[in-house]
Scaffold this active site. Structure first.
Site, PDB file in Angstrom:
ATOM      1  N   ASP A  65     -74.914 -32.424 -26.549  1.00  0.00           N
ATOM      2  CA  ASP A  65     -75.177 -32.523 -27.752  1.00  0.00           C
ATOM      3  C   ASP A  65     -75.814 -31.399 -28.454  1.00  0.00           C
ATOM      4  OD1 ASP A  65     -77.541 -32.810 -26.706  1.00  0.00           O
ATOM      5  OD2 ASP A  65     -77.718 -34.861 -26.571  1.00  0.00           O
ATOM      6  N   GLU A 107     -70.064 -35.462 -20.614  1.00  0.00           N
ATOM      7  CA  GLU A 107     -71.176 -36.481 -21.066  1.00  0.00           C
ATOM      8  C   GLU A 107     -70.907 -36.937 -22.438  1.00  0.00           C
ATOM      9  OE1 GLU A 107     -75.568 -35.746 -19.835  1.00  0.00           O
ATOM     10  OE2 GLU A 107     -75.716 -35.586 -21.928  1.00  0.00           O
ATOM     11  N   GLU A 138     -79.262 -33.764 -32.336  1.00  0.00           N
ATOM     12  CA  GLU A 138     -78.348 -34.262 -31.284  1.00  0.00           C
ATOM     13  C   GLU A 138     -77.341 -35.288 -31.686  1.00  0.00           C
ATOM     14  OE1 GLU A 138     -81.654 -33.714 -30.873  1.00  0.00           O
ATOM     15  OE2 GLU A 138     -81.961 -32.236 -29.303  1.00  0.00           O
ATOM     16  N   HIS A 181     -90.293 -31.942 -25.549  1.00  0.00           N
ATOM     17  CA  HIS A 181     -89.751 -30.832 -26.295  1.00  0.00           C
ATOM     18  C   HIS A 181     -88.996 -31.265 -27.390  1.00  0.00           C
ATOM     19  CE1 HIS A 181     -85.439 -31.095 -25.216  1.00  0.00           C
ATOM     20  NE2 HIS A 181     -85.628 -31.799 -24.072  1.00  0.00           N
ATOM     21  N   ARG A 221     -87.170 -31.940 -30.830  1.00  0.00           N
ATOM     22  CA  ARG A 221     -87.553 -31.289 -32.312  1.00  0.00           C
ATOM     23  C   ARG A 221     -88.197 -32.489 -32.924  1.00  0.00           C
ATOM     24  NH1 ARG A 221     -84.928 -26.456 -34.467  1.00  0.00           N
ATOM     25  NH2 ARG A 221     -84.109 -25.430 -32.780  1.00  0.00           N
ATOM     26  N   HIS A 260     -92.104 -26.624 -21.918  1.00  0.00           N
ATOM     27  CA  HIS A 260     -91.167 -25.877 -22.600  1.00  0.00           C
ATOM     28  C   HIS A 260     -91.615 -24.638 -23.028  1.00  0.00           C
ATOM     29  CE1 HIS A 260     -87.530 -25.150 -24.939  1.00  0.00           C
ATOM     30  NE2 HIS A 260     -86.845 -25.968 -24.035  1.00  0.00           N
TER      31      HIS A 260
HETATM   32  N1  UDP Z   1     -85.887 -29.236 -15.921  1.00  0.00           N
HETATM   33  C1  UDP Z   1     -86.203 -28.293 -15.117  1.00  0.00           C
HETATM   34  N2  UDP Z   1     -87.490 -27.601 -15.197  1.00  0.00           N
HETATM   35  C2  UDP Z   1     -88.482 -27.973 -15.904  1.00  0.00           C
HETATM   36  C3  UDP Z   1     -88.213 -29.263 -16.873  1.00  0.00           C
HETATM   37  C4  UDP Z   1     -86.788 -29.776 -16.855  1.00  0.00           C
HETATM   38  O1  UDP Z   1     -85.314 -27.610 -14.402  1.00  0.00           O
HETATM   39  O2  UDP Z   1     -89.598 -27.659 -16.040  1.00  0.00           O
HETATM   40  C5  UDP Z   1     -84.866 -29.863 -15.829  1.00  0.00           C
HETATM   41  C6  UDP Z   1     -84.812 -31.270 -15.672  1.00  0.00           C
HETATM   42  O3  UDP Z   1     -84.318 -31.664 -14.350  1.00  0.00           O
HETATM   43  C7  UDP Z   1     -83.431 -31.934 -16.310  1.00  0.00           C
HETATM   44  C8  UDP Z   1     -83.084 -30.746 -17.478  1.00  0.00           C
HETATM   45  O4  UDP Z   1     -83.965 -29.722 -17.005  1.00  0.00           O
HETATM   46  O5  UDP Z   1     -82.101 -31.594 -15.516  1.00  0.00           O
HETATM   47  C9  UDP Z   1     -83.406 -31.207 -18.861  1.00  0.00           C
HETATM   48  O6  UDP Z   1     -83.922 -30.363 -19.825  1.00  0.00           O
HETATM   49  P1  UDP Z   1     -84.425 -30.902 -20.948  1.00  0.00           P
HETATM   50  O7  UDP Z   1     -85.395 -31.791 -20.722  1.00  0.00           O
HETATM   51  O8  UDP Z   1     -85.024 -29.446 -21.595  1.00  0.00           O
HETATM   52  O9  UDP Z   1     -83.433 -31.218 -21.948  1.00  0.00           O
HETATM   53  P2  UDP Z   1     -82.530 -32.770 -22.174  1.00  0.00           P
HETATM   54  O10 UDP Z   1     -82.114 -33.121 -20.962  1.00  0.00           O
HETATM   55  O11 UDP Z   1     -83.546 -33.532 -23.076  1.00  0.00           O
HETATM   56  O12 UDP Z   1     -81.288 -32.514 -23.278  1.00  0.00           O
END
Ligand code: UDP
Length: 375
Positions: free
Chosen positions: A97, A119, A133, A210, A212, A243
């Site tokens: 997304d 997904e 998203e 993180h 927005r 982040h």
């Molecule tokens: N993740 C990582 N290191 C970190 C924080 C998260 O590798 O310090 C991984 C986490 O295991 C997951 C992914 O990053 O697989 C999630 O990313 P994020 O939260 O940025 O994005 P979202 O999933 O919300 O799109």
């Protein structure tokens, strides 16, 4: 000629979730696979791609510090559009997304190339949350002709929106493939201060944030609520790998400034983050991926958002949707730390997102859709 699949990604979660699919496609000599990294999260992706052995064929450079979404989307569409025009794939695969995924799907459509959506079918049903998203995934859903839904519920959502049944496939979420594969290799040690906290019998609360829509006040309020609750609980240690976005750090750091049992950290490499989720007593996060991964590890999750497109984990009892109000965040965390029954029932929940074989199913679907070399 082999069917040619182009996989496009640029952010950390995309890289983690497409990596198992790229591994499968590349291992299949009946496919030509082009892997494109847009460069959106250039600093974060290197170790992930190395860990999964994914070496992009094309590296773009769409990241410009401080650019807004329109600038990012425009830059990405132009750059990816020209790669599609040059390489002429039979199908472009995007994940999830992000705005980059949405404009990549549009660029593919303009070039008359089919889109597969990994997904697919997640919906919060609020166009503005998560922003942007929810809009991005709806746009991709309209453009895709192959919908790779992680759960039955996501598939039903797509069918309810009018997707042709033959285009919708339930595969499980590839993040579980990535997680299990990563944990099979020897997990890295915890950082010194976290290991010392564990050795001292402290419970680790892992914190990430993180989104927005929380930049304005949600992140700061969440952090303040956590700080309120852990301040007087001497057996709790907060580990917050933040982040790298400076807006995120500036929102969260001040709330933790006065605490002594806290480690505000840089983003963790994926293997260490998997270890962190395993070691944590519970997780407070607005991350989508973490909501999917943590139930596999039996680690309860408090989701600091008002809506979620991942209701399966809520229904399974593995996570709770708590919003970002300071008092509510504090009270929910306190309840999880203090109420043994609540904690145990969340730990026991089963993971609704897959069995670690999603990439295999995605590969099967793409083989069926694109046919073999003699198609
Ligand atoms: N993740 C990582 N290191 C970190 C924080 C998260 O590798 O310090 C991984 C986490 O295991 C997951 C992914 O990053 O697989 C999630 O990313 P994020 O939260 O940025 O994005 P979202 O999933 O919300 O799109």
């Amino acid at each position: 000629m082999n069917p040619h699949v182009m996989v496009v990604f640029g952010t950390r979660p995309e890289a983690i979730k497409v990596a198992p699919v790229v591994q499968r496609l590349r291992a299949d000599p009946a496919f030509d696979t082009t892997v494109v990294d847009t460069g959106q999260h250039a600093g974060l992706l290197g170790p992930i791609l190395t860990a999964f052995g994914v070496d992009p064929d094309v590296r773009l450079d769409v990241a410009v510090p401080g650019q807004d979404l329109t600038a990012l989307a425009t830059r990405t569409m132009t750059a990816v559009g020209s790669v599609i025009a040059r390489r002429r794939p039979d199908l472009v695969l995007v994940h999830g997304d992000t705005s980059a995924a949405a404009v990549t799907a549009l660029a593919a459509h303009y070039a008359h190339v089919r889109v597969a959506h990994l997904e697919a079918g997640l919906r919060s049903s609020d166009l503005w949350s998560p922003w942007p998203e929810e809009a991005n995934r709806r746009v991709i859903g309209q453009l895709a002709s192959v919908h790779l839904a992680p759960t039955q519920r996501a598939a039903e959502q797509l069918l309810a929106e009018g997707a042709a049944p033959a285009t919708v496939h339930v595969t499980g979420n590839t993040v579980i493939d990535a997680l299990l594969q990563t944990l099979e290799t020897s997990p890295p040690p915890l950082p010194g201060p976290v290991q010392a906290a564990v050795d001292a019998g402290q419970r680790i609360v892992l914190v990430t944030g993180h989104r927005r829509e929380s930049w304005e006040s949600g992140l700061a309020d969440t952090a303040a609520g956590i700080a309120d609750t852990v301040r007087d609980r001497r057996d709790v240690f907060v580990w917050a790998p933040l982040h790298p976005n400076p807006i995120v750090r500036a929102a969260i750091e001040p709330a933790f400034a006065g605490l002594d049992r806290v480690l505000v950290d840089a983003p963790l490499d994926y293997p260490l983050f998997c270890r962190a989720m395993q070691a944590a007593h519970c997780i407070v996060t607005d991350s989508g991926g973490v909501q999917e991964e943590a139930p596999s590890l039996g680690t309860p999750v408090l989701v600091t958002r008002d809506t979620t497109e991942r209701p399966e984990a809520l229904e399974a009892g593995a996570s709770r949707l708590i919003g970002t109000d300071r008092a509510v965040v504090g009270a929910e965390l306190a309840a999880l730390l203090d109420d043994e029954d609540r904690y145990r029932s969340m730990r026991r929940a089963v993971n609704p997102y897959g069995d670690g074989r999603a990439a295999e199913r995605v590969h099967d679907v793409l083989r069926a859709v694109l046919g073999g070399p003699d198609r």
